[in-house]
Design an enzyme around this catalytic site. Structure first.
Site, PDB file in Angstrom:
ATOM      1  CD  GLN A  31      39.860 -39.619  12.784  1.00  0.00           C
ATOM      2  OE1 GLN A  31      40.615 -39.006  12.051  1.00  0.00           O
ATOM      3  NE2 GLN A  31      38.746 -39.072  13.257  1.00  0.00           N
ATOM      4  CG  HIS A  62      41.388 -25.000  20.869  1.00  0.00           C
ATOM      5  ND1 HIS A  62      41.913 -25.947  21.711  1.00  0.00           N
ATOM      6  CD2 HIS A  62      41.020 -25.669  19.744  1.00  0.00           C
ATOM      7  CE1 HIS A  62      41.836 -27.139  21.132  1.00  0.00           C
ATOM      8  NE2 HIS A  62      41.309 -26.996  19.946  1.00  0.00           N
ATOM      9  CD  GLU A 106      34.987 -34.754  14.361  1.00  0.00           C
ATOM     10  OE1 GLU A 106      35.715 -33.787  14.575  1.00  0.00           O
ATOM     11  OE2 GLU A 106      35.380 -35.799  13.762  1.00  0.00           O
ATOM     12  CG  ASP A 137      33.136 -35.593   4.474  1.00  0.00           C
ATOM     13  OD1 ASP A 137      33.658 -34.479   4.694  1.00  0.00           O
ATOM     14  OD2 ASP A 137      33.620 -36.423   3.689  1.00  0.00           O
ATOM     15  N   GLY A 138      32.352 -32.841   6.655  1.00  0.00           N
ATOM     16  CA  GLY A 138      32.205 -31.405   6.448  1.00  0.00           C
ATOM     17  C   GLY A 138      32.087 -31.047   4.971  1.00  0.00           C
ATOM     18  CG  ASP A 155      39.691 -27.367  15.091  1.00  0.00           C
ATOM     19  OD1 ASP A 155      40.841 -27.787  14.881  1.00  0.00           O
ATOM     20  OD2 ASP A 155      39.191 -27.293  16.230  1.00  0.00           O
ATOM     21  CB  SER A 156      40.437 -30.071   9.114  1.00  0.00           C
ATOM     22  OG  SER A 156      41.565 -29.399   8.599  1.00  0.00           O
ATOM     23  CB  THR A 157      42.981 -34.356  10.549  1.00  0.00           C
ATOM     24  OG1 THR A 157      41.910 -34.631   9.641  1.00  0.00           O
ATOM     25  CG2 THR A 157      42.552 -34.856  11.920  1.00  0.00           C
TER      26      THR A 157
HETATM   27  N1  SAM Z   1      43.823 -29.048  16.431  1.00  0.00           N
HETATM   28  C1  SAM Z   1      43.929 -30.122  15.558  1.00  0.00           C
HETATM   29  C2  SAM Z   1      45.124 -30.227  14.700  1.00  0.00           C
HETATM   30  O1  SAM Z   1      45.298 -29.457  13.752  1.00  0.00           O
HETATM   31  O2  SAM Z   1      45.915 -31.084  14.988  1.00  0.00           O
HETATM   32  C3  SAM Z   1      42.660 -30.475  14.870  1.00  0.00           C
HETATM   33  C4  SAM Z   1      41.836 -31.139  15.898  1.00  0.00           C
HETATM   34  S1  SAM Z   1      40.302 -31.750  15.570  1.00  0.00           S
HETATM   35  C5  SAM Z   1      40.390 -33.130  16.631  1.00  0.00           C
HETATM   36  C6  SAM Z   1      40.316 -32.424  13.937  1.00  0.00           C
HETATM   37  C7  SAM Z   1      39.015 -33.167  13.646  1.00  0.00           C
HETATM   38  O3  SAM Z   1      38.720 -33.082  12.262  1.00  0.00           O
HETATM   39  C8  SAM Z   1      39.046 -34.656  13.985  1.00  0.00           C
HETATM   40  O4  SAM Z   1      38.211 -34.903  15.075  1.00  0.00           O
HETATM   41  C9  SAM Z   1      38.564 -35.344  12.715  1.00  0.00           C
HETATM   42  O5  SAM Z   1      37.689 -36.432  12.960  1.00  0.00           O
HETATM   43  C10 SAM Z   1      37.859 -34.187  12.010  1.00  0.00           C
HETATM   44  N2  SAM Z   1      37.740 -34.360  10.565  1.00  0.00           N
HETATM   45  C11 SAM Z   1      38.662 -34.847   9.697  1.00  0.00           C
HETATM   46  N3  SAM Z   1      38.166 -34.863   8.449  1.00  0.00           N
HETATM   47  C12 SAM Z   1      36.901 -34.366   8.529  1.00  0.00           C
HETATM   48  C13 SAM Z   1      35.867 -34.141   7.570  1.00  0.00           C
HETATM   49  N4  SAM Z   1      36.049 -34.421   6.277  1.00  0.00           N
HETATM   50  N5  SAM Z   1      34.697 -33.610   8.005  1.00  0.00           N
HETATM   51  C14 SAM Z   1      34.502 -33.310   9.317  1.00  0.00           C
HETATM   52  N6  SAM Z   1      35.435 -33.526  10.270  1.00  0.00           N
HETATM   53  C15 SAM Z   1      36.618 -34.037   9.878  1.00  0.00           C
END
Ligand code: SAM
Length: 284
Positions: A31, A62, A106, A137-138, A155-157
C-alpha cells in the site's frame, strides 16, 4: 498556496483537512503510506488515501476497540491484534497488568517502522516485553492457531486490498478455532451510514454470526472516519459484553481514559433504530 488532504467518502461526498506539511509518502509492496501535519487534527497518517489515525481523535477508536472486551472479561491473558500497525490498540492493551502476552500480526512492516518514527503517540508501547510482532498476513497467521487466545482484535483496513481476507468466512472460522472457550473477537465493523460501508458492515455481521453464538455490535463517534459514526463487532462463544459486568470492577483498575468509561460498556451497545434494522436485515 493552501494544501488540503481530501478523502472521498462516497462518489458525491468528500472530507478535507487543511494540511501544514506533507511529511512523508512511501510506497510499500502492500500500500501507499502518507504522513501529514495539520492544525486541527495534528499529525495523521493514511493508507492508500484512507484515514487511519489522527493525533486528535485516535484515542476514541483505540480505547473503544480495546477496553470494551477487556471489561467484558477481566481474565484475558493472551491477546492477538491483527493489523494495528500504528500500535494504538497494543498501547491500550499494555495498560492491563493481567495480560501476559500480546501477539500482533501485521502484514506490512513498513507501517510499523513509519509509525515508530512519526507517530510515537500510538507506537510507544510496541517495545513492551509482552508484545511479539509477526510481520505476516493475519489470514495466514491465524490458520495454525488453536484454543490459545482469550482475545482477538481485528484492527484492519477496509475490506479491499490487503485487508480483504480479514472479512471472510475462512478468517472468522479460524478466529473461532484460535479462541479459548471464554474468548472474544472484536473487529472494526465499518460505518452504518453510507451505503457501501453499511453493506460491508452487514456482510461482516452475518458471516461472524455463522460462527459465534454471541454476536453484538457497538458504536462510537469518530470524527475523521466516514460519516463519523463507526461500529465495532463483539463476538464470543459465551461471554456477553455487559450483562454480567459490574462497572465498579473496571473503575477499580484505575485506568485513565478520555472516551471509554464503564457507562459506555452498556451505552455503546444501545444502537439507533436504523442500525438495528440494518443488522436485522443482515441476520433475519
Ligand atoms: N484504525 C484503522 C482504521 O480502521 O482506519 C486501522 C489502522 S491499522 C493501521 C490497519 C492495519 O491493518 C494496516 O497497518 C495494514 O497494513 C494492516 N493490514 C491490512 N491487511 C492485513 C492483513 N491481511 N493482515 C495483517 N495486517 C493487515
Amino acid at each position: 498556496m493552501e494544501l488540503w488532504y481530501t478523502e472521498e467518502h462516497t462518489p458525491s461526498v468528500r472530507f478535507s483537512i487543511k494540511v501544514n506539511e506533507h511529511v512523508l509518502s512511501k510506497k510499500t509492496p502492500f500500500q501507499r503510506i502518507d504522513v501529514f501535519d495539520s492544525e486541527e487534527f495534528g499529525r495523521f497518517f493514511t493508507l492508500d488515501g484512507l484515514m487511519m489515525v489522527t493525533e486528535k481523535d485516535e484515542y476514541i477508536y483505540h480505547e473503544m476497540i480495546a477496553h470494551v472486551p477487556m471489561a467484558a472479561n477481566p481474565q484475558i491473558e493472551n491477546a492477538l491484534v491483527i493489523g494495528g500497525g500504528d500500535g494504538g490498540t497494543v498501547r491500550e492493551l499494555t495498560r492491563y497488568g493481567t495480560i501476559g502476552r500480546i501477539d500482533m500480526a501485521e502484514i506490512d512492516e513498513t507501517v510499523v517502522n513509519v509509525c515508530r518514527e512519526y507517530l510515537p503517540f500510538t507506537s510507544l508501547a510496541l517495545g513492551d516485553s509482552r508484545v511479539h510482532l509477526h510481520f505476516e498476513d493475519g489470514l495466514k497467521f491465524i490458520r495454525s492457531r488453536e484454543n490459545f487466545y482469550d482475545l482477538i482484535i481485528v484492527d484492519s483496513t477496509d475490506p479491499f486490498g490487503p485487508g480483504e481476507g480479514l472479512f471472510t468466512r475462512e478468517f472468522y472460522g479460524n478466529c473461532h478455532k484460535a479462541l479459548t472457550e471464554d474468548g472474544i473477537l472484536v473487529n472494526q465493523h465499518e460505518s452504518p451510514y453510507y451505503e457501501s460501508y453499511a453493506r460491508s458492515m452487514q456482510r461482516a455481521h452475518s458471516r461472524i454470526r455463522e460462527f459465534f453464538p454471541v454476536c453484538r455490535v457497538y458504536q462510537a463517534h469518530i470524527p475523521t472516519y466516514p460519516s463519523g459514526h463507526w461500529l465495532f463487532g463483539f463476538a464470543s462463544k459465551r461471554i456477553e459484553p455487559y450483562e454480567n459486568v459490574r462497572p465498579g470492577d473496571w473503575n477499580a483498575l484505575g485506568i485513565t481514559t478520555r472516551y471509554y468509561n464503564a457507562g459506555l460498556q452498556t451505552g455503546a451497545f444501545m444502537l439507533p433504530n436504523y442500525v438495528k434494522e440494518l443488522l436485522n436485515r443482515a441476520c433475519p
